[in-house]
Design a protein around this motif. Structure first.
Motif, PDB file in Angstrom:
ATOM      1  N   PHE A 153       0.852  -1.188   0.000  1.00 25.08           N
ATOM      2  CA  PHE A 153       0.000   0.000   0.000  1.00 25.08           C
ATOM      3  C   PHE A 153       0.889   1.239   0.000  1.00 25.08           C
ATOM      4  N   SER A 154       0.614   2.178  -0.885  1.00 30.11           N
ATOM      5  CA  SER A 154       1.269   3.481  -0.789  1.00 30.11           C
ATOM      6  C   SER A 154       0.694   4.204   0.422  1.00 30.11           C
ATOM      7  N   VAL A 155       1.360   5.295   0.812  1.00 32.25           N
ATOM      8  CA  VAL A 155       0.849   6.062   1.954  1.00 32.25           C
ATOM      9  C   VAL A 155      -0.567   6.561   1.670  1.00 32.25           C
ATOM     10  N   ALA A 156      -0.790   7.055   0.468  1.00 31.05           N
ATOM     11  CA  ALA A 156      -2.125   7.559   0.106  1.00 31.05           C
ATOM     12  C   ALA A 156      -3.166   6.448   0.169  1.00 31.05           C
ATOM     13  N   GLU A 157      -2.829   5.277  -0.346  1.00 29.66           N
ATOM     14  CA  GLU A 157      -3.757   4.144  -0.303  1.00 29.66           C
ATOM     15  C   GLU A 157      -4.045   3.724   1.135  1.00 29.66           C
ATOM     16  N   ALA A 158      -2.993   3.672   1.944  1.00 25.76           N
ATOM     17  CA  ALA A 158      -3.147   3.258   3.329  1.00 25.76           C
ATOM     18  C   ALA A 158      -4.034   4.240   4.088  1.00 25.76           C
ATOM     19  N   GLU A 159      -3.813   5.532   3.879  1.00 26.40           N
ATOM     20  CA  GLU A 159      -4.620   6.546   4.561  1.00 26.40           C
ATOM     21  C   GLU A 159      -6.080   6.420   4.158  1.00 26.40           C
TER      22      GLU A 159
END
Length: 432
Positions: free
Chosen positions: A269-275
């Motif tokens: 997960f990228s940071v954006a996806e995780a958030e």
């Protein structure tokens, strides 16, 4: 007095006083549900729920301090000497609304009928004030065998309340129990009903899975069942890399944020996806930040200092530069996040090569060499810096203070007012 081995003695004593009061006035009354189950399993009992033939209005008259917690469904909270006990009238449930809650309930006089409406056999056991167990559905036997089995028809139980499917997996994970074939089959047949359940409710159950003693087992059951693909905020568990997730059992349960980070990291997960994922799952802002900060730190490390490149180790000039860069990131994200990142990569280093573990040792050593971590530790204030520079507050002030903190942290200057003043004057003279 009934002996409880896994409950706080004072809580057990006060709960028994509630039961005795009900019995004295001619009502039936029992301990029921989780407290009975946990006592049989040998787990700490955190609260004690009671069930009785007394109607809600009769309980309100009987006890001095009560709260109408769920009076329409027969539940009253009795407050006694600092303890709160949920007491529910024997009942059977009518039609369920949106596969979650009964639209109406009918109060009954039979405790067996009340136990019949419950989810799993291990939760359908009552205990009386003589210490005897009332167990019409063989829940004790199921506890001894270590199995999860629905009371009655599994499809009916899951049709009534779809959250029970997630609870089924949670119990199997936390207790390390097996799910019986018919119960598992009923779960698969009714899993589409999970779409009716609020994500907040699902998230609470998932948090207990991840924080439990056997999180990997829970994740495997979620993956096999594909249950979460039917949630409102759907997720495909096959995305998570099993080779990485298998390390989760080695992370202490108190480090639950690190367990969540490992799960997201394993799914790339990228940071954006995780958030976005954590937001959809209704995590609090604080929890979301603690989990995602580790991923943010990971991204910045890989971008700035290529910490995972084995060939960098042993180059003195590069080590000096990367030591400063590492310390600047520790100041930015905090020492707790930095330590969690080190712990994460130490765990998975066996899958990525020996050199990675050497990097983790190096980062841990750099942590111990830091001389400061917070602006409040500096032996100079922002007001003093403004007076020295002769300027009003502005973005420059934060930049100056952070510069001073980094210079102190890496050991370029000492954390004494005279040294800090000289550095402020040097920067002002050189850069204005």
């Amino acid at each position: 007095m009934v002996k409880w081995s896994y409950a706080d003695p004072k809580m057990a004593e006060q709960s028994e006083r509630v039961l005795q009061m009900l019995l004295h006035h001619g009502y039936e009354a029992y301990w029921v549900g989780g407290c009975v189950r946990d006592e049989l399993i040998g787990r700490p009992v955190h609260d004690m729920d009671l069930t009785t033939s007394a109607l809600p209005e009769q309980m309100v008259e009987l006890f001095e301090h009560t709260v109408p917690t769920g009076i329409s469904h027969g539940t009253i909270t009795v407050l006694l000497h600092g303890y709160a006990f949920e007491v529910t009238t024997f009942r059977i449930d009518g039609t369920y609304e949106n596969h979650r809650r009964p639209e109406e309930v009918t109060f009954v006089k039979s405790v067996v009928e009340d136990l019949r409406r419950r989810d799993f056999t291990m939760n359908a056991i009552a205990r009386d004030t003589r210490g005897r167990y009332l167990d019409p559905f063989a829940g004790q036997q199921d506890v001894e065998r270590g199995i999860i089995r629905c009371v009655g028809d599994p499809e009916e139980r899951f049709e009534e309340d779809a959250l029970r499917m997630v609870r089924c997996i949670r119990f199997a994970s936390v207790f390390d129990y097996r799910v019986m074939h018919n119960t598992w089959k009923g779960l698969l047949n009714k899993r589409d009903k999970l779409s009716f359940v609020a994500m907040e409710r699902i998230r609470v159950e998932l948090e207990k899975v991840i924080a439990g003693a056997h999180p990997l087992k829970g994740l495997e059951l979620l993956g096999r069942s594909k249950l979460l693909t039917y949630a409102k905020a759907a997720v495909d568990c096959s995305r998570f890399n099993r080779m990485l997730v298998r390390h989760m059992d080695r992370i202490p349960s108190v480090e639950v944020h690190l367990r969540w980070t490992l799960l997201l990291y394993s799914g790339h997960f990228s940071v954006a996806e995780a958030e976005q994922c954590l937001r959809n799952w209704t995590f609090t802002k604080q929890d979301k930040e603690q989990i995602c900060d580790i991923l943010k730190l990971d991204e910045e490390i890989k971008e700035l200092i290529n910490i995972l490149e084995a060939n960098d180790i042993g180059n003195p000039d590069l080590m000096k530069k990367q030591r400063v860069q590492w310390m600047s990131l520790v100041l930015k994200f905090g020492i707790v996040t930095a330590k969690r990142w080190i712990e994460l990569h130490t765990l998975i280093s066996q899958d990525e090569g020996h050199e990675v573990n050497e990097w983790m040792k190096l980062c841990s050593r750099w942590n111990t060499e830091m001389n400061a971590f917070h602006l409040k530790e500096l032996d100079i204030t922002g007001r003093e810096v403004m007076a020295l520079s002769g300027r009003a507050a502005g973005p420059w002030l934060g930049q100056m203070l952070n510069h001073l903190l980094l210079q102190v942290a890496v050991g370029v200057i000492s954390n004494h007012k005279e040294s800090l003043i000289r550095e402020v004057e040097r920067v002002d003279n050189n850069h204005g």
